[in-house]
Write a protein that holds these residues in place. Sequence first.
Motif, PDB file in Angstrom:
ATOM      1  N   VAL A 134       0.833  -1.208   0.000  1.00  0.00           N
ATOM      2  CA  VAL A 134       0.000   0.000   0.000  1.00  0.00           C
ATOM      3  C   VAL A 134       0.867   1.256   0.000  1.00  0.00           C
ATOM      4  CG1 VAL A 134      -1.672   1.328   1.335  1.00  0.00           C
ATOM      5  CG2 VAL A 134      -1.977  -1.138   1.083  1.00  0.00           C
ATOM      6  N   VAL A 135       1.908   1.273   0.829  1.00  0.00           N
ATOM      7  CA  VAL A 135       2.776   2.446   0.888  1.00  0.00           C
ATOM      8  C   VAL A 135       3.480   2.660  -0.443  1.00  0.00           C
ATOM      9  CG1 VAL A 135       4.859   3.395   1.945  1.00  0.00           C
ATOM     10  CG2 VAL A 135       3.102   2.362   3.386  1.00  0.00           C
ATOM     11  N   ALA A 136       4.005   1.591  -1.023  1.00  0.00           N
ATOM     12  CA  ALA A 136       4.752   1.724  -2.278  1.00  0.00           C
ATOM     13  C   ALA A 136       3.865   2.250  -3.406  1.00  0.00           C
ATOM     14  CB  ALA A 136       5.353   0.372  -2.676  1.00  0.00           C
ATOM     15  N   VAL A 137       2.678   1.673  -3.565  1.00  0.00           N
ATOM     16  CA  VAL A 137       1.805   2.107  -4.663  1.00  0.00           C
ATOM     17  C   VAL A 137       1.276   3.520  -4.412  1.00  0.00           C
ATOM     18  CG1 VAL A 137      -0.286   1.574  -5.960  1.00  0.00           C
ATOM     19  CG2 VAL A 137       1.192  -0.273  -5.196  1.00  0.00           C
ATOM     20  N   SER A 138       0.951   3.840  -3.167  1.00  0.00           N
ATOM     21  CA  SER A 138       0.458   5.180  -2.847  1.00  0.00           C
ATOM     22  C   SER A 138       1.528   6.236  -3.094  1.00  0.00           C
ATOM     23  CB  SER A 138      -0.015   5.241  -1.387  1.00  0.00           C
ATOM     24  OG  SER A 138      -1.096   4.362  -1.164  1.00  0.00           O
ATOM     25  N   VAL A 139       2.767   5.915  -2.739  1.00  0.00           N
ATOM     26  CA  VAL A 139       3.868   6.851  -2.983  1.00  0.00           C
ATOM     27  C   VAL A 139       4.014   7.104  -4.483  1.00  0.00           C
ATOM     28  CG1 VAL A 139       6.386   7.052  -2.947  1.00  0.00           C
ATOM     29  CG2 VAL A 139       5.153   6.435  -0.866  1.00  0.00           C
ATOM     30  N   LEU A 140       3.916   6.056  -5.280  1.00  0.00           N
ATOM     31  CA  LEU A 140       4.022   6.225  -6.734  1.00  0.00           C
ATOM     32  C   LEU A 140       2.887   7.091  -7.271  1.00  0.00           C
ATOM     33  CD1 LEU A 140       5.114   2.645  -7.890  1.00  0.00           C
ATOM     34  CD2 LEU A 140       6.475   4.737  -7.925  1.00  0.00           C
ATOM     35  N   LEU A 141       1.676   6.873  -6.759  1.00  0.00           N
ATOM     36  CA  LEU A 141       0.538   7.659  -7.227  1.00  0.00           C
ATOM     37  C   LEU A 141       0.703   9.130  -6.858  1.00  0.00           C
ATOM     38  CD1 LEU A 141      -2.247   7.731  -8.552  1.00  0.00           C
ATOM     39  CD2 LEU A 141      -3.243   7.261  -6.313  1.00  0.00           C
ATOM     40  N   LEU A 142       1.119   9.409  -5.626  1.00  0.00           N
ATOM     41  CA  LEU A 142       1.323  10.801  -5.214  1.00  0.00           C
ATOM     42  C   LEU A 142       2.480  11.434  -5.970  1.00  0.00           C
ATOM     43  CD1 LEU A 142       0.749  10.822  -1.357  1.00  0.00           C
ATOM     44  CD2 LEU A 142      -0.811  11.471  -3.174  1.00  0.00           C
ATOM     45  N   MET A 143       3.491  10.649  -6.266  1.00  0.00           N
ATOM     46  CA  MET A 143       4.603  11.167  -7.062  1.00  0.00           C
ATOM     47  C   MET A 143       4.121  11.574  -8.453  1.00  0.00           C
ATOM     48  SD  MET A 143       8.217   9.234  -7.856  1.00  0.00           S
ATOM     49  CE  MET A 143       8.365   8.761  -6.129  1.00  0.00           C
ATOM     50  N   LEU A 144       3.231  10.778  -9.000  1.00  0.00           N
ATOM     51  CA  LEU A 144       2.666  11.083 -10.308  1.00  0.00           C
ATOM     52  C   LEU A 144       1.830  12.356 -10.257  1.00  0.00           C
ATOM     53  CD1 LEU A 144       1.818  10.199 -13.238  1.00  0.00           C
ATOM     54  CD2 LEU A 144      -0.025   8.920 -12.153  1.00  0.00           C
ATOM     55  N   VAL A 145       1.048  12.513  -9.194  1.00  0.00           N
ATOM     56  CA  VAL A 145       0.121  13.633  -9.083  1.00  0.00           C
ATOM     57  C   VAL A 145       0.843  14.934  -8.767  1.00  0.00           C
ATOM     58  CG1 VAL A 145      -1.794  14.577  -7.739  1.00  0.00           C
ATOM     59  CG2 VAL A 145      -1.831  12.174  -8.436  1.00  0.00           C
ATOM     60  N   PHE A 146       1.776  14.891  -7.791  1.00  0.00           N
ATOM     61  CA  PHE A 146       2.376  16.125  -7.287  1.00  0.00           C
ATOM     62  C   PHE A 146       3.780  16.387  -7.819  1.00  0.00           C
ATOM     63  CE2 PHE A 146      -0.791  15.162  -3.944  1.00  0.00           C
ATOM     64  CZ  PHE A 146      -1.545  16.309  -4.079  1.00  0.00           C
ATOM     65  N   ARG A 147       4.298  15.532  -8.698  1.00  0.00           N
ATOM     66  CA  ARG A 147       5.601  15.755  -9.328  1.00  0.00           C
ATOM     67  C   ARG A 147       6.668  16.039  -8.286  1.00  0.00           C
ATOM     68  NH1 ARG A 147       4.117  13.524 -13.650  1.00  0.00           N
ATOM     69  NH2 ARG A 147       6.089  14.177 -14.576  1.00  0.00           N
ATOM     70  N   SER A 148       6.781  15.128  -7.323  1.00  0.00           N
ATOM     71  CA  SER A 148       7.739  15.313  -6.237  1.00  0.00           C
ATOM     72  C   SER A 148       8.116  13.957  -5.676  1.00  0.00           C
ATOM     73  CB  SER A 148       7.126  16.178  -5.136  1.00  0.00           C
ATOM     74  OG  SER A 148       7.897  16.112  -3.947  1.00  0.00           O
ATOM     75  N   VAL A 149       9.357  13.862  -5.219  1.00  0.00           N
ATOM     76  CA  VAL A 149       9.800  12.663  -4.506  1.00  0.00           C
ATOM     77  C   VAL A 149       9.592  12.843  -3.010  1.00  0.00           C
ATOM     78  CG1 VAL A 149      11.810  11.262  -3.914  1.00  0.00           C
ATOM     79  CG2 VAL A 149      11.495  12.024  -6.274  1.00  0.00           C
ATOM     80  N   VAL A 150       9.850  14.048  -2.521  1.00  0.00           N
ATOM     81  CA  VAL A 150       9.796  14.311  -1.078  1.00  0.00           C
ATOM     82  C   VAL A 150       8.365  14.256  -0.549  1.00  0.00           C
ATOM     83  CG1 VAL A 150      10.297  16.021   0.710  1.00  0.00           C
ATOM     84  CG2 VAL A 150      11.894  15.692  -1.190  1.00  0.00           C
ATOM     85  N   ILE A 151       7.422  14.874  -1.245  1.00  0.00           N
ATOM     86  CA  ILE A 151       6.035  14.957  -0.770  1.00  0.00           C
ATOM     87  C   ILE A 151       5.438  13.563  -0.523  1.00  0.00           C
ATOM     88  CG2 ILE A 151       3.695  15.546  -1.494  1.00  0.00           C
ATOM     89  CD1 ILE A 151       5.113  17.959  -0.512  1.00  0.00           C
ATOM     90  N   PRO A 152       5.537  12.635  -1.468  1.00  0.00           N
ATOM     91  CA  PRO A 152       4.943  11.313  -1.220  1.00  0.00           C
ATOM     92  C   PRO A 152       5.601  10.564  -0.064  1.00  0.00           C
ATOM     93  CG  PRO A 152       5.362  11.634  -3.557  1.00  0.00           C
ATOM     94  CD  PRO A 152       6.058  12.739  -2.846  1.00  0.00           C
ATOM     95  N   LEU A 153       6.938  10.624   0.013  1.00  0.00           N
ATOM     96  CA  LEU A 153       7.626   9.912   1.089  1.00  0.00           C
ATOM     97  C   LEU A 153       7.264  10.504   2.445  1.00  0.00           C
ATOM     98  CD1 LEU A 153      11.164   9.428  -0.524  1.00  0.00           C
ATOM     99  CD2 LEU A 153       9.364   7.708  -0.240  1.00  0.00           C
ATOM    100  N   LYS A 154       7.222  11.813   2.504  1.00  0.00           N
ATOM    101  CA  LYS A 154       6.859  12.476   3.768  1.00  0.00           C
ATOM    102  C   LYS A 154       5.408  12.161   4.140  1.00  0.00           C
ATOM    103  CE  LYS A 154       6.841  16.929   3.673  1.00  0.00           C
ATOM    104  NZ  LYS A 154       5.416  17.251   3.947  1.00  0.00           N
ATOM    105  N   ALA A 155       4.524  12.127   3.141  1.00  0.00           N
ATOM    106  CA  ALA A 155       3.117  11.804   3.407  1.00  0.00           C
ATOM    107  C   ALA A 155       2.987  10.394   3.961  1.00  0.00           C
ATOM    108  CB  ALA A 155       2.299  11.951   2.122  1.00  0.00           C
ATOM    109  N   ALA A 156       3.752   9.463   3.389  1.00  0.00           N
ATOM    110  CA  ALA A 156       3.686   8.081   3.868  1.00  0.00           C
ATOM    111  C   ALA A 156       4.156   7.982   5.310  1.00  0.00           C
ATOM    112  CB  ALA A 156       4.533   7.175   2.967  1.00  0.00           C
ATOM    113  N   VAL A 157       5.250   8.668   5.632  1.00  0.00           N
ATOM    114  CA  VAL A 157       5.771   8.638   7.011  1.00  0.00           C
ATOM    115  C   VAL A 157       4.750   9.212   7.984  1.00  0.00           C
ATOM    116  CG1 VAL A 157       7.530   9.568   8.546  1.00  0.00           C
ATOM    117  CG2 VAL A 157       8.191   8.661   6.314  1.00  0.00           C
ATOM    118  N   MET A 158       4.147  10.334   7.617  1.00  0.00           N
ATOM    119  CA  MET A 158       3.178  10.961   8.523  1.00  0.00           C
ATOM    120  C   MET A 158       1.920  10.117   8.680  1.00  0.00           C
ATOM    121  SD  MET A 158       3.529  14.993   7.609  1.00  0.00           S
ATOM    122  CE  MET A 158       5.100  15.834   7.823  1.00  0.00           C
ATOM    123  N   ASN A 159       1.488   9.479   7.606  1.00  0.00           N
ATOM    124  CA  ASN A 159       0.328   8.591   7.716  1.00  0.00           C
ATOM    125  C   ASN A 159       0.639   7.412   8.629  1.00  0.00           C
ATOM    126  OD1 ASN A 159      -0.996  10.269   5.993  1.00  0.00           O
ATOM    127  ND2 ASN A 159      -0.991   8.884   4.246  1.00  0.00           N
TER     128      ASN A 159
END
Length: 699
Positions: free
Chosen positions: A507-532
């Motif tokens: 779930v974390v891996a696929v969600s990070v990829l989806l957020l990376m696609l949406v927000f064009r960022s590496v940091v935002i998805p990883l940080k979102a996963a950690v906070m979740n």
Amino acid sequence: MSSLLYRFGRTTALHPWRTLVGWLILASLVFAASSAFGGSTQDDWNVPGAESQRGIELLRDHLPDAGNASANVVVHDDRAIPAAVLTTLGERLQDVAHVSSVSPPRISADGHTAVVHLAYDTEVTHPDLMGDIEPLEKAVEATQDAGYQVELGGDQPATASAPIKGYGELIGVGAAVLILLIAFGSAVVAGLPVLVAVAGLAVGSAGVTLLAATMDVSTSAPMVASMVGLGVGIDYALLLVSRHAEFLAQGHSVEEAAGRSLATAGKSVVFASLTVLISLLGLGLTGLPTFATFGWATAIAVVAVMLTALTMVPVLCRFAGRKVLSRGVRRGRARTGRPLTARWAEGVTRRPLLWALLGTTVMIALAAPVLDMRTWPQDDGNQTTEATTRRAYDLTADAFGPGATGPISIVVDHARLAPSEVAAVRETLEGNDQLVSVSPAMASPDGAITVLTAEPAFGPADARTSGLVDDLRADLPAGVEVTGQTPMFADLAEMLSHRLWIVIGFVVAVSVLLLMLVFRSVVIPLKAAVMNLLSIGAAYGVMTAVFQWGWGASLLGIDHAAPVSSWVPILIFAILFGLSMDYEVFLLSRIREKWLDTGDATASIVHGLAASGKVITAAAAIMVFVFLGFATEGDLVVKMLGLGMATAVFLDATVVRMILVPATMTLLGKWNWWLPAWLDRALPQVDVEGDERELVTTR
């Protein structure tokens, strides 16, 4: 996608009656198909891959009715129970539908307690048995009327000991209307999201019924689907309505505002629902049929409320006109000054390191008890004393010892072990000082297996149970299976604790990829996963403190400490990770929108929180009340789900969204949006909010 959603939203607003009739026709078709072809919920409690499952299959193959449903009728009095009373009771129990045999009563040493064991001719998940103890209750009425205490235990009564009363939905709907009315000052904004969510959930429920025609859907799956569907449905509709109101306040026509709200917030809804679906479908990786149906049923509910929100919000907003605005705005008395969320964001961004440390400390402190968390499937001893199964458990433990509530079956497979070796197996069992008794060996009619029953010195939920099961399997020779409900619970607890990490990883891996696609960022998805994960860890910690340590458990009607149900951590993770990503998409889409316009990292954070803070806070408050409503139910697992999810959503909307996200984004500055050039070229271009300036060209 923005232009497509814009045209769709504007068209539905221009032709509201056609759209409404079309939606009603499609909904009617779904309801008709559900009525004509839908199935009934049916549990599948088999655990593929569990060692104890092999023993259960041997029992089913060679012993009539073994492995099927069972029940224990416990009779108690403050004097010795006459044999005639038990004989008459046994005769009435023999007439209960699907009962194949009634064992002679087991009577305590003082004669004050007797246990009558019933065996059924079908599995406990059969529709005639699941959740229905009325036949048993009628059979024991005469004994109760004679003045004896009669309680029902075992796996069949356990399916109906704590029925879901439906308070969660009622509390959630009532709280939603009140919260939205206070937050937005408009009766339309208060009622419209609730109406849309309920309508979508109704269609989703019909879809779940159709799903039940194609697979065994757990009887608990519709409850989980309703819990999540109602919450996200209100969230999605609220986001669309609030954005629609923004465009109206800017002077756009109702039709134009409808198109723009779908082109912007509508796309956020689509991607937010995708993150929820990814999390839910990750439940299939547990390898357990029950979890897979939870995922599919809840996914259907989420898709139904999402499509209903995208279709019906523009229509209802067209009917409402400018009434979606508060009375003050309609009369030209709009509030002056900066929103509270903007002032809060400015305060956090001025001292980001301090706030980041404070927020992280709070989350880690709440998550700390998780280090002591022990999981175990729910059994009768963990229920409230209001349940007859709990009272039957207590009477049995008091009269015969705690191990009598969770006996262990030892199955000797004579295809692998000769009958002459059964005596050695019995000797090994009698030599184990954690067992207080071992029954005589009983051979099956076909001579293929021999069965012995051992009673531990402690109850099934005791921390020593898993070790006992492991020791027995290590001590007994190949060809001997250790099975029964207690070993099955031990296997289930171990399997789910291991598979939790598989689900988390996927779930974390696929969600990070989806957020990376949406927000064009590496940091935002990883940080979102950690906070979740921090939010979920804190929820686990609170559950451990309340249920396992007993802190404040009495407030939930629980009179004793109990392990966290093995079912709960995975289910909570899958649901909450998706919901947390919902709020992440809602907030970050507004921040990114401003970032693309200005390139000012701090101003973008303040703008995003100011624009979405009220919506996220209101949506989260509704979720919290929905989940707390489920925490009022009698079933312990539902209580754990309700409290755990309410805690996580509350922390996610307060500590994470209001403190950690703005603080960490301020510290990172432009690095929030860093994406390697090669990865940027490889990823498809997706703009989650769209560019409002381009929308007019799509007419």
